[in-house]
Design a protein around this motif. Structure first.
Motif, PDB file in Angstrom:
ATOM      1  N   THR A   1       0.811  -1.221   0.000  1.00 44.94           N
ATOM      2  CA  THR A   1       0.000   0.000   0.000  1.00 44.94           C
ATOM      3  C   THR A   1       0.840   1.265   0.000  1.00 44.94           C
ATOM      4  O   THR A   1       0.574   2.206  -0.744  1.00 44.94           O
TER       5      THR A   1
ATOM      6  N   GLU B   1      -4.953   2.826  -1.958  1.00 48.25           N
ATOM      7  CA  GLU B   1      -5.516   1.509  -2.204  1.00 48.25           C
ATOM      8  C   GLU B   1      -7.029   1.602  -2.373  1.00 48.25           C
ATOM      9  O   GLU B   1      -7.663   2.571  -1.966  1.00 48.25           O
TER      10      GLU B   1
ATOM     11  N   ASP C   1      -3.696  -5.100  -0.766  1.00 41.38           N
ATOM     12  CA  ASP C   1      -3.940  -3.653  -0.848  1.00 41.38           C
ATOM     13  C   ASP C   1      -2.988  -2.960  -1.812  1.00 41.38           C
ATOM     14  O   ASP C   1      -2.334  -1.975  -1.475  1.00 41.38           O
ATOM     15  N   SER C   2      -2.934  -3.459  -3.028  1.00 44.65           N
ATOM     16  CA  SER C   2      -2.052  -2.887  -4.043  1.00 44.65           C
ATOM     17  C   SER C   2      -2.622  -1.572  -4.567  1.00 44.65           C
ATOM     18  O   SER C   2      -3.761  -1.529  -5.036  1.00 44.65           O
ATOM     19  N   PRO C   3      -1.846  -0.468  -4.526  1.00 42.38           N
ATOM     20  CA  PRO C   3      -2.342   0.820  -5.012  1.00 42.38           C
ATOM     21  C   PRO C   3      -2.174   0.960  -6.515  1.00 42.38           C
ATOM     22  O   PRO C   3      -1.566   0.110  -7.174  1.00 42.38           O
TER      23      PRO C   3
ATOM     24  N   GLY D   1      -4.178   6.349   2.010  1.00 41.42           N
ATOM     25  CA  GLY D   1      -3.500   5.579   0.978  1.00 41.42           C
ATOM     26  C   GLY D   1      -4.253   5.609  -0.337  1.00 41.42           C
ATOM     27  O   GLY D   1      -5.382   6.098  -0.430  1.00 41.42           O
TER      28      GLY D   1
ATOM     29  N   ASP E   1       1.455   0.506  -8.793  1.00 47.28           N
ATOM     30  CA  ASP E   1       2.299  -0.304  -7.903  1.00 47.28           C
ATOM     31  C   ASP E   1       3.505  -0.848  -8.677  1.00 47.28           C
ATOM     32  O   ASP E   1       3.362  -1.701  -9.555  1.00 47.28           O
TER      33      ASP E   1
END
Length: 335
Positions: A68, A190, A124-126, A188, A129
């Motif tokens: 994240t 995410e 929780d990959s933004p 964040g 990434d």
């Protein structure tokens, strides 16, 4: 254990995200390459075992990491991630895989270009990434816990219905008597932070209420970010904290400002911390069921690795749960 060939120049090129010609120049000391590029290619080649004969491992390996934020932080200290990692480890072992827990630091240190795993679970990959980009370039199977920031056709992920959950919390607070409900939102990029905030804004628009959003600050142990929100005649009388420490921050703010919970301030916190059942008063929490999500994600990943997965059926939705406690209950009518 059986001997297997070492990596080819093409393997190293994919891992380092350069051309095979660049790999050849870097390994042979030829060509006009920058020192950093030459060093990165050689480090990648070494990490992949170039020039040596390797043996096939007895146990295949999965990786898991929370990507994240771009800086280092110990996500295993947060109850949600701790429980998710434990459940993922158990699920991986049950399918005959080891599980490696990777640090959260997304710095370009070469780790992700040479990571030896059969598949990767990204939490929780933004958007944008770089770790996902590097792993995709290497052709490593990926499954996401939480909708990926940059989804592609065929991607697989597990998530909760954050819009429905947020609306359930807000409806609960309104039914308990709250009239000005605020949200402590994540900072964040995410999907979780964006989905909860959007659901809150939509609910406010439908109820003719002004959105009251306080950014989450994990270092604000005393909840001072809430001071302006909780003072004056138009103060908020309820808050939904979408992140784990938010409940304790709100209890601290209420105590400092002399607000009684739940008489003058109702609160709900999204958290897997069982300690909220023992606070004064006990805090209503939302559980996202990290164990169920992690087990489902590991199952998807192993099926993908082993070729047992069919076409991506869309996200696997894990139900969330509202655990109502004293901090958000309606007060009995005066007799």
């Amino acid at each position: 254990m059986t001997a297997v060939p070492g990596p080819t120049l093409s393997d190293i090129a994919r891992a380092a995200e350069v051309s095979t010609a660049t790999v050849s120049h870097a390994l042979n000391g030829t060509g006009r390459l920058g020192a950093a590029t030459r060093r990165r290619v050689r480090e990648t080649a070494t990490a992949l075992g170039y020039g040596t004969r390797r043996t096939a491992p007895r146990t295949r390996t999965l990786g898991i990491a929370v990507t994240t934020f771009p800086t280092a932080w110990n996500y295993t200290e947060v109850a949600y991630f701790s429980r998710a990692v434990t459940a993922a480890t158990s699920a991986a072992h049950a399918r005959g895989y080891a599980l490696t827990t990777l640090p959260a630091d997304r710095a370009a240190d070469g780790t992700w270009h040479s990571l030896a795993v059969d598949g990767m679970l990204i939490v929780d990959s933004p958007r944008g990434d770089p770790m996902v980009h590097a792993l995709r370039a290497r052709g490593i199977p990926l499954v996401f816990d939480g909708a990926p920031g940059d989804p592609r056709p065929g991607d697989r992920w597990v998530d909760n219905d954050h819009e429905a959950t947020t609306r359930e919390v807000l409806d609960h607070l309104a039914a308990a008597g709250a009239r000005r409900v605020a949200l402590q939102s994540g900072h964040g990029d995410e999907h979780y932070a964006r989905a909860v905030t959007a659901a809150y804004a939509g609910w406010c628009a439908e109820h003719g209420a002004d959105p009251l959003v306080v950014p989450f600050d994990e270092t604000d142990g005393q909840g001072r970010a809430f001071d302006a929100l909780l003072r004056g005649p138009d103060r908020a009388d309820a808050v939904y904290a979408a992140y784990d420490p938010g409940g304790r921050q709100l209890l601290a703010a209420a105590a400092r400002l002399g607000l009684r919970v739940p008489d003058e301030l109702r609160l709900v916190c999204a958290s897997e911390d069982p300690g909220y059942a023992a606070t004064l008063p006990p805090v209503t929490t939302v559980t996202l069921d990290p164990e169920r999500a992690a087990r489902a994600a590991v199952g998807l990943l192993v099926d993908l690795i082993e070729g047992a997965a069919g076409p991506a059926p869309g996200p696997v939705v894990v139900p969330a749960g509202l655990l109502v406690r004293d901090s958000s209950r309606a007060q009995p009518a005066a007799g």
